[in-house]
Design a protein around this motif. Structure first.
Motif, short mmCIF file in Angstrom:
data_model
loop_
_atom_site.label_atom_id
_atom_site.label_comp_id
_atom_site.label_asym_id
_atom_site.label_seq_id
_atom_site.Cartn_x
_atom_site.Cartn_y
_atom_site.Cartn_z
N LEU A 333 10.04 -11.76 -6.16
CA LEU A 333 11.49 -11.94 -6.16
C LEU A 333 12.02 -11.98 -4.73
O LEU A 333 12.86 -12.81 -4.38
N GLY A 334 11.51 -11.07 -3.88
CA GLY A 334 11.95 -11.05 -2.49
C GLY A 334 11.58 -12.33 -1.77
O GLY A 334 12.39 -12.88 -1.01
N VAL A 335 10.36 -12.83 -2.00
CA VAL A 335 9.92 -14.06 -1.33
C VAL A 335 10.75 -15.25 -1.81
O VAL A 335 11.25 -16.06 -1.01
N VAL A 336 10.90 -15.39 -3.13
CA VAL A 336 11.66 -16.50 -3.69
C VAL A 336 13.11 -16.47 -3.22
O VAL A 336 13.70 -17.49 -2.86
N SER A 337 13.69 -15.28 -3.22
CA SER A 337 15.09 -15.16 -2.81
C SER A 337 15.26 -15.48 -1.33
O SER A 337 16.25 -16.11 -0.93
N ALA A 338 14.30 -15.05 -0.51
CA ALA A 338 14.37 -15.35 0.92
C ALA A 338 14.27 -16.85 1.15
O ALA A 338 14.99 -17.42 1.97
N VAL A 339 13.36 -17.51 0.40
CA VAL A 339 13.21 -18.96 0.54
C VAL A 339 14.48 -19.67 0.09
O VAL A 339 14.96 -20.61 0.73
N ALA A 340 15.06 -19.20 -1.03
CA ALA A 340 16.29 -19.81 -1.51
C ALA A 340 17.43 -19.63 -0.51
O ALA A 340 18.21 -20.56 -0.26
N PHE A 341 17.51 -18.43 0.06
CA PHE A 341 18.56 -18.16 1.04
C PHE A 341 18.34 -18.98 2.31
O PHE A 341 19.29 -19.51 2.90
N ALA A 342 17.07 -19.10 2.72
CA ALA A 342 16.76 -19.93 3.89
C ALA A 342 17.10 -21.39 3.61
O ALA A 342 17.56 -22.11 4.51
N THR A 343 16.90 -21.82 2.36
CA THR A 343 17.27 -23.17 1.96
C THR A 343 18.75 -23.42 2.18
O THR A 343 19.17 -24.43 2.74
N ILE A 344 19.56 -22.47 1.75
CA ILE A 344 21.00 -22.59 1.91
C ILE A 344 21.37 -22.63 3.39
O ILE A 344 22.15 -23.49 3.84
N LEU A 345 20.79 -21.72 4.17
CA LEU A 345 21.09 -21.67 5.61
C LEU A 345 20.75 -22.98 6.30
O LEU A 345 21.55 -23.52 7.07
#
Length: 525
Positions: A333-345
């Motif tokens: 969950l942490g990895v996926v969420s970080a990737v999703a957040f990085a995607t937005i950034l």
């Protein structure tokens, strides 16, 4: 959810720090306007193709589409199909000609054989509006994601999160320019593809590597039943819903080749051949990604369930993170969420750079300074514009928080296709096209699209609207592309044939030769 907040924020924090360092190192070599706007055209086709996919694979792709598939089934996957097919137009019509003709922005192409000041101003206005609309969708995705990760249910808490995202993405642009932003896109695209591929493999493994087993389980875990695997769950049944789907499809397929931040990417490569290679690489990357979203969307429906997804903080946008927790626990969950957040950034940083570059290059340098602006002052204006655009995006993201991200982005695609596609095609292929036709097409398409969106069910009148408690909708379709895109072509035609202004045959001939061959463009062979 039981997820570990420290892991979630820790993984994301490490990614931000690493990418900020890369952005700073890459941006420290920016010495000219060409470096800031187009990275000195120093990237290869494969590099730019990966960056293109990074620019394009946004929160709408990762959060919105997987959520739409989980809730609407087959009809949610139509977003994926539209966005993959849309790159064919970019490959066949846009990429090579655009790279040969322009230098930094879309305004370079549209104003090539027109009167400079009004056309450049129009191109800049359109770029700012489309970029802001797209950025608002990304900011809404950020709010939805962090609402899920941190269990933030209050609007105030989610507003703070959106503001933090906005500040970080402005830092990316200020420090790195196009070169730094491109490297962030490349890193983020690789992480995103790896992430969805691994999630897909893990998910298939849970069901004995049988897609049929996933689909069968998913159909038992939704109120729609087996109908979730068939067309029509969202865009079926009535003539109006079918028209709405047709309008959405037009916007998705025609909007990609018209998005300013996608078009600007073609200037980061040295020649037309590398521009074509960019599109081919980007298309393959996105085809892999969107096939994985099909498995992830139905997997979320099978393991989490439609009702739990709808009731989670963030609604439909929470499907992928919820699935990650089911499959791999707090760490995944942490990895996926970080990737999703990085995607937005990363996507928002690219949009901010495009909007600021368009204003500085088209309006400040060529309209206000009549092409005599000092490059350093031009870059300074671009950076100030990035800050202003960031503030506006934060405010818009707070207002749109809670909406499905893929749906909001589809509206931005409709804006892009309505305002830009007709002018690009007419400029490239119609000898008679002139300045009044350009202005009519740009402002007619943009204005009609904005008016139709404002008075559509997307804004008011339904539970899924931005303002669900009021109803001032008189336009029946959720996406206006079916009306506004043809209207833009009509406006461009009428503006040209009804005006007495003649096109410049010398400039037209020069543009035709340059767009086809690259001769005279000053590009490297």
């Amino acid at each position: 959810m039981g997820g570990n907040t420290a892991i979630n924020l820790g993984v994301f924090g490490v990614f931000v720090l690493i990418t900020l360092f890369i952005v700073y190192r890459a941006g420290s070599r920016n010495s000219t306007a060409a470096d800031y706007y187009a990275a000195g055209s120093s990237f290869t086709g494969p590099q730019n193709g990966i960056a293109l996919s990074g620019d394009f694979l946004s929160a709408a792709s990762f959060l919105g589409i997987s959520g739409s598939i989980a809730v609407n089934g087959y009809d949610g996957f139509l977003y994926s199909i539209g966005w993959v097919v849309s790159w064919l137009m970019g490959l066949m019509i846009i990429s090579e000609r655009l790279r040969n003709t322009g230098r930094f922005t879309l305004g370079d192409v549209l104003a090539f054989r027109m009167r400079q000041r009004p056309v450049r101003a129009a191109a800049a206005n359109v770029t700012l509006v489309i970029s802001l609309f797209y950025m608002i969708a990304q900011m809404a995705g950020a709010g939805a994601l962090m609402a899920l990760l941190l269990d933030v249910h209050t609007k105030g808490g989610q507003a703070v999160v959106i503001a933090v995202v906005g500040i970080v993405m402005v830092l990316y642009v200020l420090l790195g320019g196009m070169k730094g932003t491109t490297w962030v896109q490349i890193i983020k695209a690789v992480f995103l593809i790896l992430c969805v591929t691994l999630m897909t493999v893990f998910l298939l493994g849970k069901f004995g590597f049988s897609l049929s087993a996933i689909l069968e389980t998913a159909s038992r875990n939704t109120p729609l039943g087996p109908e979730v695997l068939e067309p029509g769950a969202r865009y079926g049944g009535t003539t109006l819903s079918r028209l709405d789907f047709l309008s959405l499809a037009l916007a998705l397929v025609l909007g990609t080749a018209s998005l300013p931040h996608v078009l600007m990417r073609f200037y980061t490569v040295p020649n037309a051949r590398e521009a074509r290679r960019s599109v081919v690489w980007a298309t393959w990357m996105m085809a892999i990604f969107y096939l994985c979203t099909l498995v992830i969307g139905f997997g979320a429906l099978a393991l989490v369930g439609a009702e739990d997804i709808r009731s989670a903080p963030g609604g439909e946008n929470s499907a992928a993170p919820l699935l990650a927790y089911e499959v791999g626990g707090a760490v995944l969950l942490g990895v996926v969420s970080a990737v999703a957040f990085a995607t937005i950034l990363a996507v928002v940083a690219g949009l901010t750079l495009t909007a600021s570059a368009s204003f500085a290059h088209d309006v400040y340098a060529n309209v206000i300074k009549h092409g005599q602006a000092d490059p350093r002052s031009e870059v300074r204006v671009a950076r100030l514009t990035a800050v202003v655009v960031g503030v506006l995006a934060i405010a818009g993201g707070i207002a749109a928080n809670g909406q499905n991200v893929a749906f909001l982005v589809a509206l931005a695609f409709a804006l892009a296709a309505s305002a830009n596609l007709s002018t690009i095609i007419y400029s490239m292929f119609w000898k008679r096209f002139n300045t009044p036709g350009t202005l009519w097409a740009v402002y007619g398409g943009l204005g009609s699209c904005i008016v139709l969106i404002a008075f559509s069910p997307a804004v008011s009148g339904t539970k899924a609207s931005i303002f669900p408690d009021v109803d001032f909708a008189w336009f029946p379709l959720g996406n206006p592309g079916l009306v506004s895109i043809p209207f833009s072509f009509l406006c461009g035609y009428l503006g040209t044939v009804l005006s007495k202004e003649k096109s410049d045959p010398v400039k037209q001939a020069e543009m035709e030769v340059r767009s086809l061959t690259g001769i005279g463009s000053g590009l490297r062979p």
